[in-house]
Design an enzyme around this catalytic site. Structure first.
Site, PDB file in Angstrom:
ATOM      1  N   GLU A 266       0.837  -1.197   0.000  1.00 47.48           N
ATOM      2  CA  GLU A 266       0.000   0.000   0.000  1.00 47.48           C
ATOM      3  C   GLU A 266       0.877   1.253   0.000  1.00 47.48           C
ATOM      4  O   GLU A 266       0.427   2.340  -0.317  1.00 47.48           O
ATOM      5  CB  GLU A 266      -0.850  -0.052   1.276  1.00 47.48           C
ATOM      6  CG  GLU A 266      -2.016   0.866   1.286  1.00 47.48           C
ATOM      7  CD  GLU A 266      -2.951   0.514   2.447  1.00 47.48           C
ATOM      8  OE1 GLU A 266      -3.279  -0.683   2.612  1.00 47.48           O
ATOM      9  OE2 GLU A 266      -3.335   1.417   3.174  1.00 47.48           O
ATOM     10  N   PRO A 321      -9.908   2.740   3.196  1.00 42.90           N
ATOM     11  CA  PRO A 321      -9.570   1.443   3.798  1.00 42.90           C
ATOM     12  C   PRO A 321      -9.610   0.316   2.756  1.00 42.90           C
ATOM     13  O   PRO A 321     -10.310   0.396   1.754  1.00 42.90           O
ATOM     14  CB  PRO A 321     -10.649   1.269   4.864  1.00 42.90           C
ATOM     15  CG  PRO A 321     -11.008   2.669   5.251  1.00 42.90           C
ATOM     16  CD  PRO A 321     -10.914   3.463   3.967  1.00 42.90           C
ATOM     17  N   ARG A 322      -8.859  -0.734   3.052  1.00 41.95           N
ATOM     18  CA  ARG A 322      -8.612  -1.792   2.058  1.00 41.95           C
ATOM     19  C   ARG A 322      -9.881  -2.465   1.540  1.00 41.95           C
ATOM     20  O   ARG A 322      -9.957  -2.838   0.370  1.00 41.95           O
ATOM     21  CB  ARG A 322      -7.710  -2.854   2.678  1.00 41.95           C
ATOM     22  CG  ARG A 322      -6.330  -2.332   2.853  1.00 41.95           C
ATOM     23  CD  ARG A 322      -5.452  -3.313   3.563  1.00 41.95           C
ATOM     24  NE  ARG A 322      -4.095  -2.792   3.574  1.00 41.95           N
ATOM     25  CZ  ARG A 322      -3.096  -3.342   4.242  1.00 41.95           C
ATOM     26  NH1 ARG A 322      -3.295  -4.418   4.979  1.00 41.95           N
ATOM     27  NH2 ARG A 322      -1.900  -2.819   4.185  1.00 41.95           N
ATOM     28  N   ASP A 323     -10.859  -2.670   2.428  1.00 38.30           N
ATOM     29  CA  ASP A 323     -12.071  -3.353   1.974  1.00 38.30           C
ATOM     30  C   ASP A 323     -12.759  -2.552   0.879  1.00 38.30           C
ATOM     31  O   ASP A 323     -13.259  -3.098  -0.094  1.00 38.30           O
ATOM     32  CB  ASP A 323     -13.013  -3.624   3.153  1.00 38.30           C
ATOM     33  CG  ASP A 323     -13.335  -2.372   3.967  1.00 38.30           C
ATOM     34  OD1 ASP A 323     -12.463  -1.496   4.082  1.00 38.30           O
ATOM     35  OD2 ASP A 323     -14.458  -2.269   4.488  1.00 38.30           O
ATOM     36  N   ALA A 326     -10.656  -2.786  -2.412  1.00 38.08           N
ATOM     37  CA  ALA A 326     -10.746  -4.132  -3.016  1.00 38.08           C
ATOM     38  C   ALA A 326     -12.089  -4.306  -3.726  1.00 38.08           C
ATOM     39  O   ALA A 326     -12.158  -4.822  -4.843  1.00 38.08           O
ATOM     40  CB  ALA A 326     -10.558  -5.198  -1.943  1.00 38.08           C
TER      41      ALA A 326
END
Ligand code: FAD
Length: 632
Positions: A266, A321-323, A326
């Site tokens: 990241e 944030p990653r969620d 993705a």
């Protein structure tokens, strides 16, 4: 009677990543005889692969940062399902743990005025990740190992024996925890090279075994992450929480197939890299969720200004944030706007001079050049989601890291609660240090408080040994199963049916597949003998993977909402009535059961760190009645 090599310790730490080493240092510093057992070579743990950095609100890059801001970011990232006490301890203690590493000899990158440099990462309001280029985990492990060696040198001076108080057992796998009544009494395992059995008698065991990624086909995790600690805890009578929450990191390599899933840090986006679709569009501006609208820029100009003037601009949505990222990538690919090999483009080449890229991201430059023949200083990378981290794990007491079984402790990725439904990048390395230390100290307190040491019965040792060699003498009545085939079927099924986007029907299919594999496991037949035999090792690991996968699938089926690392196509929204419910997994030895458990409400002064307007997005009206904003 089984032939076993026997050792007696006060504390046995299973795992030599950051959590295990920090726990071992603490237990040894408290004067306890400590063993560190690890399945791979000493120094080769997941922690060593960590790239981007360790999150700690030292305020070096922006003096507005402090533990309260870090706490708020962590709770937001986890969508308020985190164990708030763990998030509080973590935010408060992370800076001390980083400074402490420097006293052990760590050398972090510096700011111009000589302080530890801190970089931006997804979901962190200020630059907060202390780092060493993109090889932070390597420095962390190197330093913790160095500290262990220095403790061993002190012990040698005192006793003439380097290993008098702390000893490392590398390439040694623990397969069972053994108990005396309800208390932990030790662990049973085998040397991977010789296949010989080994027994540790100890009143306290700290699990620090990392994650479960090898149950999924596309993953950034390496061969060791078969959920052993999760399964050992369950089988010993402990509980797991949050198992439905799996983090799919948005940026794994997608090409060539042999390296699919390998992580792209990241830090690339933290340092200015941007995501684009096949039309060249920076698509993340189309995916800012309502709950984050006031914190993220809605146009490219503001997003780009934020890198140099974060106080007056909102941050780039490339660092949501990653969620969120993705899911956005998943949607772009599904809509036909993906890259040639089924990902999207991550571009740093047009954003920074080549020399700067090579200096800041040396591993990424090397990784793409060597593995994909892509020069990231001249062309974009192709990236897509990869199974990266499990938020779920052993249910522990936040202050002592004690599991529900007396004598059992857990820290690091194997423990659950801290990250709620989604972990922020950088918050794992800090978690390992904070809770590794607390687990070592919790175990030491526990051992010091015991009036008698537990004992291991010979029959338990014999049963553990019989279980370990079962696959040399399968019960299939002529039907023989190959462990590699079963592993591959499990990985495919978890990837396709309990992956980044889930539906009830598909999860049920996965559970049927899990039942089918479970029924075939007793027929696994391995060739040869116990001397270094990877097929046998996998047969043992499969028991753990299947148990842990069942927990993930059962909890995912029950949670009828979408939150963090759990996205249900058939229940696409976050539901406030689910926020304070934990799903707790346990086993009777063969089946997994999952029950709901309410979360303990957040302490009032922490609750008041959030504006009522923000909490309204997550909490029910009843829960908010005590907030001053609501009372007013
Ligand atoms: P690990 O470091 O995973 O160590 C587990 C240990 O347990 C190993 O020694 C293993 O051999 C041992 N073990 C397992 N099972 C057994 C058994 N049955 N018997 C004996 N030993 C056993 N996080 C961040 O915060 N920042 C980052 O920049 C970052 N980058 C990452 C990059 C990559 C490529 C990956 C994969 C992860 C990254 N993470 C990052 C996540 C972070 O590295 C991990 O979550 C963390 O290192 C886990 O540490 P741990 O101590 O819990 O376990």
């Amino acid at each position: 009677m089984t032939q076993v090599e026997r050792h007696t310790y006060d504390v046995v730490v299973i795992g030599a990543g950051g959590a295990g080493l920090r726990a071992a240092i603490e237990a040894r510093q408290r004067g306890l005889r400590t063993a560190v057992v690890c399945k791979s070579l000493f120094g080769k743990a997941h922690t060593v692969m960590a790239e981007g950095g360790v999150a700690a609100s030292m305020g070096n890059a922006n003096s507005n940062d402090n533990w309260q801001v870090h706490f708020r970011d962590t709770m937001r990232g986890g969508k308020f399902l985190n164990n708030w006490r763990m998030a509080e301890l973590h935010a408060k203690e992370a800076p001390d743990r980083v400074w402490e590493l420097e006293t052990y000899g760590a050398l972090f990158d510096r700011t111009k005025d000589g302080r530890i440099s801190q970089r931006n990462f997804g979901g962190h309001e200020y630059p907060r990740l202390a780092h060493v280029g993109d090889r932070t985990g390597l420095e962390l492990i190197r330093t913790l190992q160095q500290k262990i060696v220095s403790l061993q040198q002190e012990d040698h001076k005192e006793t003439g024996d380097y290993e008098a108080k702390i000893k490392v057992f590398a390439e040694c796998t623990i397969t069972e925890l053994l108990k005396d009544g309800d208390k932990i009494a030790g662990g049973f395992g085998y040397w991977r090279e010789s296949g010989r059995f080994i027994l540790f008698e100890a009143p306290a065991v700290v699990l620090a075994t990392g994650g479960i990624g090898k149950s999924f086909k596309v993953t950034s995790n390496s061969w060791e992450y078969t959920g052993d600690g999760h399964a050992l805890a369950l089988k010993a009578g402990a509980t797991l929480i949050n198992m439905e929450f799996i983090q799919f990191h948005p940026t794994g390599m997608v090409w060539p197939p042999s390296v699919k899933g390998i992580l792209v840090t990241e830090g690339v986006r933290g340092d200015g890299g941007v995501l684009r679709n096949s039309e060249g569009k920076r698509f993340m501006f189309d995916y800012i969720p309502e709950v984050f609208k006031d914190k993220y820029a809605d146009n490219e100009e503001e997003a780009d200004r934020w890198y140099t003037d974060p106080d007056n601009n909102r941050r780039t949505p490339d660092l949501l944030p990653r969620d969120e990222v993705a899911r956005a990538i998943n949607s772009e690919v599904k809509a036909g706007r993906g890259s040639p090999h089924g990902g999207v483009f991550l571009d740093i080449s047009s954003r920074m001079p080549a020399e700067e890229i090579r200096r800041r991201l040396p591993s990424m430059h090397h990784q793409f050049k060597e593995l994909a023949d892509v020069d990231i200083t001249a062309e974009p990378m192709e990236v897509g989601p990869t199974c990266h981290y499990v938020m779920g794990g052993v249910e522990v007491d936040p202050d002592t890291a004690a599991a529900r079984v007396p004598g059992l402790f857990a820290a690091g990725e194997v423990a659950g609660g801290m990250h709620g439904s989604n972990r922020l990048g950088g918050n794992s390395l800090s978690d390992l240090l904070v809770f590794g230390r607390r687990a070592g100290s919790g175990a030491a307190d526990y051992v010091e408080g015991l009036s008698a040491r537990p004992e291991i019965s010979q029959s338990d040792v014999d049963t553990a040994a019989e279980g370990a060699v079962r696959s040399f003498d399968p019960r299939g009545g002529g039907v023989e199963e190959n462990p590699y085939t079963l592993h591959s079927e499990l990985q495919q099924s978890m990837n396709d049916l309990v992956g980044i986007i889930r539906k009830a029907g598909e999860i049920r299919q996965a559970l049927e597949k899990i039942d089918e594999i479970k029924a075939r496991i007793p027929n696994i037949a391995v060739e040869g003998h116990r001397q270094f035999n990877p097929g046998w090792h996998l047969a043992i690991d499969l028991d753990n993977m299947i148990l842990v996968s069942e927990c993930v699938a059962r909890a995912a089926l029950l949670r009828e909402e979408s939150r963090g690392g759990h996205t249900r196509d058939d229940h696409p929204s976050m539901n406030a009535n689910w926020r304070n419910k934990l799903l707790v997994c346990s086993t009777d030895g063969s089946d997994v059961s999952v029950v709901e458990q309410p979360q303990i409400p957040m302490r009032q002064e922490l609750f008041e760190l959030f504006e009522i307007g923000e909490l309204e997005k997550y909490y029910t009206g009843d829960e908010l009645a005590a907030h001053p904003g609501r009372k007013a």
